[in-house]
Scaffold this active site. Structure first.
Site, short mmCIF file in Angstrom:
data_model
loop_
_atom_site.label_atom_id
_atom_site.label_comp_id
_atom_site.label_asym_id
_atom_site.label_seq_id
_atom_site.Cartn_x
_atom_site.Cartn_y
_atom_site.Cartn_z
N ASN A 1 0.81 -1.22 0.00
CA ASN A 1 0.00 0.00 0.00
C ASN A 1 0.84 1.28 0.00
O ASN A 1 0.40 2.31 -0.51
CB ASN A 1 -0.92 -0.04 1.24
CG ASN A 1 -1.46 1.32 1.59
OD1 ASN A 1 -2.44 1.80 0.98
ND2 ASN A 1 -0.85 2.00 2.56
N TYR B 1 3.91 9.25 -10.93
CA TYR B 1 2.93 8.47 -10.16
C TYR B 1 2.13 7.58 -11.12
O TYR B 1 1.92 6.39 -10.87
CB TYR B 1 2.02 9.46 -9.43
CG TYR B 1 0.98 8.85 -8.54
CD1 TYR B 1 1.30 8.36 -7.28
CD2 TYR B 1 -0.36 8.80 -8.92
CE1 TYR B 1 0.33 7.83 -6.44
CE2 TYR B 1 -1.33 8.28 -8.10
CZ TYR B 1 -0.98 7.79 -6.85
OH TYR B 1 -1.95 7.27 -6.02
N LYS C 1 1.92 3.52 -11.09
CA LYS C 1 0.67 2.80 -10.81
C LYS C 1 0.27 1.91 -12.00
O LYS C 1 -0.31 0.84 -11.80
CB LYS C 1 -0.44 3.79 -10.45
CG LYS C 1 -0.20 4.50 -9.11
CD LYS C 1 -0.06 3.51 -7.97
CE LYS C 1 0.07 4.16 -6.62
NZ LYS C 1 0.15 3.22 -5.50
P1 NDP Z 1 -0.81 8.45 2.86
O1 NDP Z 1 0.16 9.50 2.43
O2 NDP Z 1 -1.79 8.72 3.93
O3 NDP Z 1 -0.03 7.12 3.25
C1 NDP Z 1 1.09 6.66 2.56
C2 NDP Z 1 1.83 5.71 3.47
O4 NDP Z 1 2.97 5.20 2.76
C3 NDP Z 1 2.32 6.39 4.73
O5 NDP Z 1 1.91 5.62 5.86
C4 NDP Z 1 3.84 6.38 4.60
O6 NDP Z 1 4.43 6.11 5.86
C5 NDP Z 1 4.08 5.20 3.64
N1 NDP Z 1 5.31 5.40 2.88
C6 NDP Z 1 5.56 6.32 1.93
N2 NDP Z 1 6.81 6.19 1.47
C7 NDP Z 1 7.37 5.17 2.15
C8 NDP Z 1 8.65 4.55 2.14
N3 NDP Z 1 9.64 4.96 1.34
N4 NDP Z 1 8.88 3.51 2.98
C9 NDP Z 1 7.92 3.06 3.82
N5 NDP Z 1 6.68 3.60 3.88
C10 NDP Z 1 6.42 4.64 3.05
O7 NDP Z 1 -1.53 8.01 1.49
P2 NDP Z 1 -2.89 7.24 1.18
O8 NDP Z 1 -3.36 6.46 2.34
O9 NDP Z 1 -3.80 8.19 0.52
O10 NDP Z 1 -2.38 6.24 0.04
C11 NDP Z 1 -2.09 4.87 0.26
C12 NDP Z 1 -1.95 4.19 -1.10
O11 NDP Z 1 -3.16 4.34 -1.83
C13 NDP Z 1 -0.84 4.79 -1.97
O12 NDP Z 1 -0.19 3.75 -2.67
C14 NDP Z 1 -1.60 5.67 -2.93
O13 NDP Z 1 -0.92 5.84 -4.14
C15 NDP Z 1 -2.88 4.87 -3.11
N6 NDP Z 1 -4.01 5.67 -3.58
C16 NDP Z 1 -4.56 6.67 -2.80
C17 NDP Z 1 -5.64 7.39 -3.29
C18 NDP Z 1 -6.30 8.47 -2.49
O14 NDP Z 1 -7.24 9.08 -3.03
N7 NDP Z 1 -5.93 8.71 -1.26
C19 NDP Z 1 -6.18 7.14 -4.62
C20 NDP Z 1 -5.54 6.09 -5.33
C21 NDP Z 1 -4.48 5.39 -4.81
P3 NDP Z 1 5.67 7.01 6.43
O15 NDP Z 1 5.30 8.43 6.26
O16 NDP Z 1 5.79 6.55 7.86
O17 NDP Z 1 6.83 6.59 5.62
#
Ligand code: NDP
Length: 254
Positions: free
Chosen positions: A92, A157, A161
């Protein structure tokens, strides 16, 4: 009878990357609420600890920047030493970058691909080695509407994806013959920090999103979590290689 007892006692172990916030946290909560022991991965220890506190005793966290690919096999070994099996992997974690295509540098493009795609491959490969020995397991990837139609100003992005969906199909054909199902959810526009920063600063884009979403609203992380639980459960026992839009109809909207 013995086999049945063993199955009943089997504590399912899941890994959810990015499980401390947004969609990942909602998936992790859904899993723990349904008795699945869940290991969440992220970079921010404080955020991870808060999430684990909330899900005790069925959760733990590992601090790892997934873009540091060489850390992945180490934490997988740690998990195996402690739990001896891995039943579910949810890829995720992801990052976004909103910029016109011509302003994106090679380094920026590469960073998004590394976090959103290469690390997903590297982690899935390590987990697949274990699942192949177990002859069971589920891998669930998270893509995006950007893989389904052209979204301006998110070029890296979008590439990452679209890659996730190809990876899903590629892994599914190699792993499904051995009892491992691989699927993908393509979320529509879901209310999280990531989407708020992209949409709230751009009211025109937000209006466009809403106008082409037949259900007329943004989704909630819980909407994705419900679909995730279904896809990793036995209710989805004959489903593999699929990409399920969970989007209020956005992908078919006019
Ligand atoms: P958030 O930004 O809330 O969450 C992203 C998470 O990814 C964070 O918990 C972050 O944790 C973790 N993360 C990012 N980079 C790293 C890294 N290098 N290593 C480890 N952990 C990492 O985003 P969303 O919940 O909105 O998105 C979650 C997924 O859903 C993503 O893949 C996004 O592309 C996808 N998505 C979201 C949509 C939306 O509308 N929200 C729509 C379509 C897809 P930390 O900061 O602790 O590293």
């Amino acid at each position: 009878m013995k086999k049945q007892l063993r199955q009943e006692n089997h504590q399912k172990i899941a890994i959810v990357t990015g499980g401390a916030s947004g969609i990942g946290l909602s998936i992790a909560r859904k899993f723990t609420n349904n008795g699945i022991y869940t290991i969440i991965i992220g970079r921010d220890k404080k955020k991870l600890d808060t999430a684990v506190d909330d899900m005790k005793p069925l959760a733990e966290c590992i601090v790892c920047d997934l873009s540091q690919l060489n850390c992945i096999s180490h934490f997988i070994s740690e998990i195996m030493d402690k739990h001896h099996h891995i039943d579910i992997l949810v890829n995720n974690a992801g990052i976004n970058l909103k910029k016109s295509m011509i302003e994106v540098s090679d380094e920026e493009f590469q960073k998004i691909i590394l976090t959103n795609l290469t690390s997903v491959f590297a982690l899935s490969r390590e987990v697949a080695k274990i699942m192949l020995k177990q002859k069971s397991g589920c891998i669930l990837n998270i893509s995006s509407m950007s893989a389904h139609y052209g979204l301006p100003k998110v070029i890296a992005y979008t590439a990452s994806k679209a890659g996730i969906e190809g990876l899903t199909r590629g892994m599914a054909v190699e792993l499904s013959p051995f009892g491992i199902r691989v699927n993908c959810i393509a979320p529509g526009f879901i209310r999280t920090e990531m989407s708020s920063s992209a949409l709230d600063k751009d009211p025109e884009r937000k209006q466009k999103v809403l106008s082409r979403t037949p259900m007329g609203k943004l989704g909630m992380p819980e909407d994705i979590a419900k679909a995730a639980l279904f896809l990793v459960s036995d209710n989805a026992s004959f489903i593999t290689g699929t990409v399920l839009p969970v989007d209020g109809g956005n992908v078919i909207g006019f």
